[in-house]
Design a protein around this motif. Structure first.
Motif, mmCIF file in Angstrom:
data_model
loop_
_atom_site.group_PDB
_atom_site.id
_atom_site.type_symbol
_atom_site.label_atom_id
_atom_site.label_comp_id
_atom_site.label_asym_id
_atom_site.label_seq_id
_atom_site.Cartn_x
_atom_site.Cartn_y
_atom_site.Cartn_z
ATOM 1 N N LEU A 73 0.830 -1.212 0.000
ATOM 2 C CA LEU A 73 0.000 0.000 0.000
ATOM 3 C C LEU A 73 0.863 1.260 0.000
ATOM 4 C CD1 LEU A 73 -2.856 1.170 0.045
ATOM 5 C CD2 LEU A 73 -2.781 1.052 2.544
ATOM 6 N N THR A 74 0.774 2.031 -1.095
ATOM 7 C CA THR A 74 1.570 3.256 -1.227
ATOM 8 C C THR A 74 0.729 4.509 -1.385
ATOM 9 O OG1 THR A 74 1.736 2.930 -3.625
ATOM 10 C CG2 THR A 74 3.544 2.058 -2.268
ATOM 11 N N SER A 75 -0.600 4.358 -1.596
ATOM 12 C CA SER A 75 -1.427 5.529 -1.860
ATOM 13 C C SER A 75 -2.793 5.401 -1.197
ATOM 14 C CB SER A 75 -1.602 5.682 -3.377
ATOM 15 O OG SER A 75 -2.527 6.692 -3.684
ATOM 16 N N VAL A 76 -3.189 6.440 -0.456
ATOM 17 C CA VAL A 76 -4.526 6.513 0.116
ATOM 18 C C VAL A 76 -5.103 7.870 -0.267
ATOM 19 C CG1 VAL A 76 -5.942 6.429 2.202
ATOM 20 C CG2 VAL A 76 -3.879 5.037 2.052
ATOM 21 N N ASP A 77 -6.243 7.853 -0.943
ATOM 22 C CA ASP A 77 -6.878 9.072 -1.432
ATOM 23 C C ASP A 77 -8.067 9.415 -0.538
ATOM 24 O OD1 ASP A 77 -8.136 11.126 -2.807
ATOM 25 O OD2 ASP A 77 -8.378 9.994 -4.667
ATOM 26 N N PHE A 78 -7.960 10.539 0.161
ATOM 27 C CA PHE A 78 -9.027 11.018 1.034
ATOM 28 C C PHE A 78 -9.802 12.171 0.391
ATOM 29 C CE2 PHE A 78 -5.795 9.333 3.974
ATOM 30 C CZ PHE A 78 -6.572 8.513 4.764
ATOM 31 N N SER A 79 -9.541 12.502 -0.870
ATOM 32 C CA SER A 79 -10.081 13.714 -1.494
ATOM 33 C C SER A 79 -11.614 13.756 -1.566
ATOM 34 C CB SER A 79 -9.481 13.919 -2.886
ATOM 35 O OG SER A 79 -9.847 12.882 -3.761
ATOM 36 N N ALA A 80 -12.279 12.618 -1.623
ATOM 37 C CA ALA A 80 -13.742 12.601 -1.670
ATOM 38 C C ALA A 80 -14.364 12.739 -0.286
ATOM 39 C CB ALA A 80 -14.236 11.305 -2.314
ATOM 40 N N ASN A 81 -13.542 12.653 0.745
ATOM 41 C CA ASN A 81 -14.038 12.616 2.120
ATOM 42 C C ASN A 81 -13.909 13.976 2.789
ATOM 43 O OD1 ASN A 81 -13.768 12.253 5.144
ATOM 44 N ND2 ASN A 81 -14.439 10.229 4.512
ATOM 45 N N GLU A 82 -15.028 14.410 3.412
ATOM 46 C CA GLU A 82 -15.038 15.677 4.139
ATOM 47 C C GLU A 82 -15.435 15.491 5.595
ATOM 48 O OE1 GLU A 82 -17.544 18.370 1.982
ATOM 49 O OE2 GLU A 82 -16.314 18.249 0.172
ATOM 50 N N VAL A 83 -15.639 14.243 6.041
ATOM 51 C CA VAL A 83 -16.159 14.018 7.391
ATOM 52 C C VAL A 83 -15.260 13.155 8.271
ATOM 53 C CG1 VAL A 83 -18.576 14.316 6.691
ATOM 54 C CG2 VAL A 83 -17.540 12.033 6.640
ATOM 55 N N LEU A 84 -14.134 12.700 7.756
ATOM 56 C CA LEU A 84 -13.253 11.829 8.526
ATOM 57 C C LEU A 84 -12.779 12.531 9.791
ATOM 58 C CD1 LEU A 84 -11.810 9.065 8.584
ATOM 59 C CD2 LEU A 84 -9.889 10.156 7.436
ATOM 60 N N ILE A 85 -13.001 11.888 10.932
ATOM 61 C CA ILE A 85 -12.633 12.460 12.224
ATOM 62 C C ILE A 85 -11.486 11.702 12.861
ATOM 63 C CG2 ILE A 85 -13.436 12.825 14.598
ATOM 64 C CD1 ILE A 85 -16.238 13.277 13.438
ATOM 65 N N ASN A 86 -11.478 10.368 12.699
ATOM 66 C CA ASN A 86 -10.571 9.553 13.482
ATOM 67 C C ASN A 86 -9.924 8.447 12.656
ATOM 68 O OD1 ASN A 86 -9.418 8.587 15.940
ATOM 69 N ND2 ASN A 86 -11.013 7.032 16.046
#
Length: 185
Positions: free
Chosen positions: A160-173
């Motif tokens: 695992l080399t890439s994690v895309d959070f760009s669609a997420n606006e609610v991640l808290i933890n």
């Protein structure tokens, strides 16, 4: 439209390469798409009928050793779709539009050939070990509704080399060890 796919309906078909089931399908019979040697992509779309629970038969995708791309919704257990490991599977999309749910612990870690993972809308949490030990996993896209990523959710995904959070606006933890023993850490 079509609501049911009978048992063995496409069994042994050697020509079809891609299947996308429509939203109105609420029953798929045993081995309906089994042993399709040319099948490369398969999509179970969401079940739009909330009044009728979708019924998925035994080993619907059995022995589809060439299957590279699979899209499923939360009501479908990927691991029970085939008695043979889906060893060619490279792209997995899990979606749950319309119903908020959590990705179950350990649900997908037998799919160690998957390289790309897309977690779609509707998931609020990715539980412990949900995608752990997926040796070939290179990239993950986190869906817009994910609030929590639990301990060891993606642990021991060594590629695992890439994690895309760009669609997420609610991640808290993101809990301790969520990405432990990956190429990210």
């Amino acid at each position: 439209g079509i609501k049911t796919v009978a048992p063995y309906a496409f069994y042994d078909n050697a020509v079809i390469q891609k299947i996308e089931l429509g939203n109105e399908i609420n029953a798929v019979g045993d081995y309906a798409f089994a042993n399709m040697v040319a099948l490369r992509a398969f999509a179970f779309n969401s079940n739009q009928s909330n009044a009728v629970a979708r019924i998925i038969g035994e080993r619907v995708l059995d022995v589809n050793v060439a299957l590279e791309e699979l899209t499923v919704y939360e009501d479908i257990d990927v691991v029970t779709l085939s008695s043979v490991k889906l060893s060619a599977l490279k792209v997995l999309r899990v979606n749950n539009d319309g119903i908020l749910a959590e990705v179950e612990a350990g649900r997908y870690n037998e799919l160690d050939s998957v390289q790309e993972l897309y977690i779609g809308a509707g998931y609020t949490a990715i539980n412990e070990n949900a995608f752990a030990e997926m040796d070939s996993l290179v990239s993950v896209s986190i869906g817009k509704d994910v609030v929590d990523i639990k301990k060891f959710a993606f642990s021991q995904d060594g590629s695992l080399t890439s994690v895309d959070f760009s669609a997420n606006e609610v991640l808290i933890n993101i809990e301790e060890g969520a990405f432990k023993d990956t190429a990210l850490t």
